[in-house]
Design a protein around this motif. Sequence first.
Motif, PDB file in Angstrom:
ATOM      1  N   LEU A 139      46.849 -34.537 -48.887  1.00 49.41           N
ATOM      2  CA  LEU A 139      47.135 -35.422 -50.105  1.00 49.41           C
ATOM      3  C   LEU A 139      49.039 -36.065 -50.119  1.00 49.41           C
ATOM      4  CD1 LEU A 139      46.248 -37.523 -52.332  1.00 49.41           C
ATOM      5  CD2 LEU A 139      45.982 -35.713 -53.520  1.00 49.41           C
ATOM      6  N   ALA A 140      49.282 -34.922 -49.959  1.00 50.62           N
ATOM      7  CA  ALA A 140      50.372 -34.575 -50.264  1.00 50.62           C
ATOM      8  C   ALA A 140      51.558 -35.264 -49.197  1.00 50.62           C
ATOM      9  CB  ALA A 140      51.587 -33.843 -50.597  1.00 50.62           C
ATOM     10  N   LEU A 141      51.217 -35.260 -47.926  1.00 47.08           N
ATOM     11  CA  LEU A 141      51.771 -35.679 -46.872  1.00 47.08           C
ATOM     12  C   LEU A 141      51.335 -37.115 -46.864  1.00 47.08           C
ATOM     13  CD1 LEU A 141      53.025 -34.725 -44.023  1.00 47.08           C
ATOM     14  CD2 LEU A 141      51.004 -34.434 -43.468  1.00 47.08           C
ATOM     15  N   SER A 142      50.048 -37.115 -47.015  1.00 50.65           N
ATOM     16  CA  SER A 142      50.036 -39.061 -47.036  1.00 50.65           C
ATOM     17  C   SER A 142      50.629 -39.861 -47.821  1.00 50.65           C
ATOM     18  CB  SER A 142      48.146 -39.751 -47.766  1.00 50.65           C
ATOM     19  OG  SER A 142      47.840 -40.412 -47.098  1.00 50.65           O
ATOM     20  N   LEU A 143      50.802 -39.220 -49.116  1.00 48.42           N
ATOM     21  CA  LEU A 143      51.825 -40.152 -50.563  1.00 48.42           C
ATOM     22  C   LEU A 143      53.243 -39.872 -50.147  1.00 48.42           C
ATOM     23  CD1 LEU A 143      50.905 -37.844 -53.561  1.00 48.42           C
ATOM     24  CD2 LEU A 143      49.847 -40.486 -52.836  1.00 48.42           C
TER      25      LEU A 143
END
Length: 320
Positions: A139-143
Motif C-alpha cells: 500500500l505504501a509503495l502504491s501511494l
Amino acid sequence: MATRLEAAEPRAGGVTAARRPAWGRWLGAFFAVAVLALLVWAARSVDWAQVMTALSQVPPATLLLAALLCVVSHLIYSTYDLVGKRWTGHALPVRRVMLITFISYAFNLNLGSLVGAFAIRLRLYAREGLRQPVPTQVLALSLSTNWLGYGVLAGGLFLGGWLEPPPQWPVSKAALQGLGGLMWLLAAGYLALCTWAPRREYLIRGHEIVLPSLRLAGLQLLVSAANWLTIGLIVHVLLREAVPYGHTLAVLLVAAVAGVVAHVPAGLGVLEAVFVALLGPSLGASTVLAALIAYRALYYLIPLVVAAGAYFVLEAKARR
C-alpha cells in the motif's frame, strides 16, 4: 517507499492459510454491510437525471473514446500494486493483485481514501492470506507511486507556466512556478535516495521506512506518469479539445490535489469548482460542467458498479 509496521517471520511470499476465528467472520460480515451502506449513500447523492442529460450532450464517438481511455487508465492503475508485488516478492497471482487494486481504486475515487485505499485494499489482501507487514508495504509503495508521477508532471507544467491563476486566487503564477520547482526537487531527492542511500531501511517514529531500488523507483514514475497523462487525456477529449492538452492536464492536477486537501469523498464540488474557475471564463461554465459530469460517470460511477460486484463476489468466495 514503503513502511513496515510490525515484524513478521518470512514465509512463502508472506501468504498464510490460517483459518479465521468466528468473531473474525462476524466482523467481516459487518464490514460487508458497511460497504453496502456506503454504496447506497453514494448512489443517493448522485443526480442521475443530470448525469444522463450531460451524457446526451456529448457525441457518441467522443463518449466511446473517453470510455476506452477510462479502461486504459484503470488498467494502468491496477499495475501499481504489481510494483509492490515485485518488491516484496509475495506469491499472489498477478490477475488477483490487479483485481484488488482496481476494486480499491474505484472505491477510493468515490468514497475516499480511508475506505478505498486503506480499508478495502488491506481487507482484500488479508482475505487472500497476505500477512502483515506485506500488505502495508504494498500500500505504501502504491501511494508513493501515485504521487511521484503527479509531482513530476505537475512540477513540469507549473514551471512551464501552463497554468495562469485567476486574479482572485491567492496563489500567483510565480508562486506556482516555485511550487513546481519544489515538486521536482522532492522527486529528484526521492530518486537520489533510492540510488545512493547508504542503507535501505530507516526507523522514523516507530515506522520502518524501506526504500526501493532505483529501477523500481523508475518503474513507479513511469506507470504513475502514464496514468495521470491518460486521465488528463480523458478530460481533454470530453472538453472536445477546446483548450490545449497541457492546460487541461495542469487544471486537472490542481483539482486533484485540491480534492485531497478538502477531504471530500470523490472531491464532489471541488473538481468542478477548480475547472469552472480556470476554464469557465473561456469555455463557459455549462460546457465545462457537462464534460465533468460525463467524466464522473465514465471514470467514477461505472467502475464503482463493476468494482462493487467484484468485491462481493470475492467476499462470497472467501466465506465459502
